[in-house]
Scaffold this motif. Structure first.
Motif, PDB file in Angstrom:
ATOM      1  N   THR A 220       0.706  -1.148  -0.087  1.00 14.73           N
ATOM      2  CA  THR A 220       0.071   0.070  -0.022  1.00 14.73           C
ATOM      3  C   THR A 220       0.853   1.229   0.040  1.00 14.73           C
ATOM      4  O   THR A 220       2.070   1.132   0.175  1.00 14.73           O
ATOM      5  CB  THR A 220      -0.816   0.017   1.329  1.00 14.73           C
ATOM      6  N   PRO A 221       0.487   2.339  -0.370  1.00 17.72           N
ATOM      7  CA  PRO A 221       1.115   3.624  -0.254  1.00 17.72           C
ATOM      8  C   PRO A 221       1.710   4.018   1.073  1.00 17.72           C
ATOM      9  O   PRO A 221       2.988   4.595   1.265  1.00 17.72           O
ATOM     10  CB  PRO A 221       0.190   4.782  -0.684  1.00 17.72           C
ATOM     11  N   ASP A 222       0.892   3.276   2.165  1.00 18.75           N
ATOM     12  CA  ASP A 222       1.570   3.606   3.440  1.00 18.75           C
ATOM     13  C   ASP A 222       2.624   2.254   3.945  1.00 18.75           C
ATOM     14  O   ASP A 222       3.217   2.180   5.006  1.00 18.75           O
ATOM     15  CB  ASP A 222       0.698   3.434   4.588  1.00 18.75           C
ATOM     16  N   GLY A 223       2.884   1.560   3.036  1.00 24.72           N
ATOM     17  CA  GLY A 223       4.107   0.402   3.258  1.00 24.72           C
ATOM     18  C   GLY A 223       3.554  -0.966   3.830  1.00 24.72           C
ATOM     19  O   GLY A 223       4.378  -1.608   4.158  1.00 24.72           O
ATOM     20  N   GLU A 224       2.359  -1.120   3.856  1.00 27.24           N
ATOM     21  CA  GLU A 224       1.664  -2.310   4.356  1.00 27.24           C
ATOM     22  C   GLU A 224       1.489  -3.384   3.350  1.00 27.24           C
ATOM     23  O   GLU A 224       1.705  -2.756   1.856  1.00 27.24           O
ATOM     24  CB  GLU A 224       0.441  -2.082   4.968  1.00 27.24           C
TER      25      GLU A 224
END
Length: 387
Positions: A220-224
């Motif tokens: 995801t854009p948040d790094g998940e």
């Protein structure tokens, strides 16, 4: 691997900004681009429902102009909507804005924490899917301990050299080495972040699904780990890679990736979630049904591929050791005709190719990376017209 959310200070800065303004490179040692581009980039894919046509067996390449010269160890490229280009320097750890019309260069700033050595340094860059509002640049780089992905606010209102905000680490723990650091990142049509990694010279990592080395990751854009990934709770999207260097999607949103071989075969692969691409048990095509075979393969002296892009029904693949641009016409996920080579030896090592919209491509040379023979004006960005 670890991830931390954007800090409150970073979020506040993004809000204020929104209110204010819109290789191994050789075969033996061994995207970004997204053709379906996120908001903030120049190129876009045809609609998914568009009729799929087989491109002609033979194509063409015309060098329209030299956009910029005098770049040092350029690696990643991110086109902006106004026609300008952001380019990363592997060895200087800087990001520079290149005026798409005049070639004028303006340094945004240096990315802190980068530890350039061998094939490592500041590598791929990509714009946030929400770039028009959040002004975030994502970067993949080699630190003192690992390879990681960070994001930074780009504030054009600040003086040149001071326009990059503090990097926020969204993903870390990718193995690093003097070779095989991967480095290409791109946002896909699904707005997820894809990252190509290398096995850092430790071949056993590629078949280890618990390792981040020798993989394509989907985040995801948040790094998940992205929803729908093939291995629950894991960022791993595909495995069995040696050193992924290029990522691109065709007009039907199918993912392709280029990959360094060792001494025999370099590869262009059509990527399927959860698929095993064979390294180190297989290099190039294999009779083992456990491994997915490449779309095409090349001897390492003909390719040693880096970036790829999709345009005019074909994948276009930059060759480092091969010093040429390859055209691979597609029918679905298979080659519809033999690959063609262009610009052979004319511009030296070729690092990155990116879609520029329609029949245009950006092409970045790589002669100042320590393995090339720089000529006057190197390194440079070229604008190409292709068919």
């Amino acid at each position: 691997m670890q991830r931390r959310a954007v800090t409150a200070v970073l979020a506040a800065a993004a809000l204020l900004l929104t209110a204010g303004c819109s290789s191994g490179d050789g075969g033996t040692a061994g995207g970004g681009d997204t053709s379906a581009s996120p908001s903030g980039t120049a190129a876009s894919s045809p609609p998914t429902g568009a009729a799929e046509q087989t491109p002609p067996a033979k194509g063409s390449v015309k060098v329209v102009r030299t956009v910029a010269t005098g770049l040092n160890s350029p690696w990643g490229l991110a086109p902006l909507t106004d026609g300008d280009l952001l380019v990363s320097s592997r060895d200087e750890a800087t990001i520079t804005r290149v005026d798409g019309k005049t070639g004028r260069k303006t340094e945004l700033g240096e990315v802190p924490g980068v530890s350039p050595a061998g094939e490592g340094g500041l590598l791929g860059i990509a714009l946030s899917p929400e770039y028009a509002s959040d002004h975030m640049i994502y970067a993949y780089f080699t630190s003192a301990s690992d390879n990681r992905v960070v994001r930074m606010i780009y504030d054009e209102r600040k003086p040149a050299g001071q326009q990059l905000g503090a990097p926020d680490t969204v993903f870390r723990g990718i193995p690093k080495g003097m070779i095989h650091n991967g480095g290409r990142i791109a946002f896909g049509p699904d707005r997820m972040l894809y990252a190509g990694t290398g096995e850092s010279g430790d071949t056993g990592l590629s078949q280890d699904k618990e390792s981040l080395g020798g993989k394509i990751l989907r985040l995801t854009p948040d790094g998940e780990p992205a929803p729908g990934n093939p291995f629950p709770g894991s960022a791993v999207y595909s495995y069995g890679h040696r050193n992924v260097q290029g990522l691109a999607w065709d007009g039907k949103q199918r993912l392709f990736a280029s990959e360094f071989g060792q001494n025999t075969w370099d590869e262009l692969n059509a990527i399927e979630p959860g698929a095993n691409y064979g390294w180190p048990e297989a290099e190039g095509r294999s009779d083992d049904s456990a491994f997915k075979n490449p779309v095409e393969q090349w001897s390492t002296d003909e390719a040693s591929p880096s970036g790829i892009a999709y345009a005019e029904g074909s994948i276009w693949m930059a060759g480092l050791r091969g010093e040429r641009l390859w055209r691979i016409p597609l029918k679905g996920t298979e080659a519809s005709a033999d690959p063609q080579a262009f610009l052979e030896g004319e511009y030296g090592r070729l690092r990155t190719v990116a879609a520029a919209g329609g029949d245009k491509l950006w092409l970045v040379t790589s002669n100042t990376d320590g393995r090339g023979n720089p000529k006057k004006g190197d390194d440079r960005i070229l604008e190409l017209e292709v068919s």
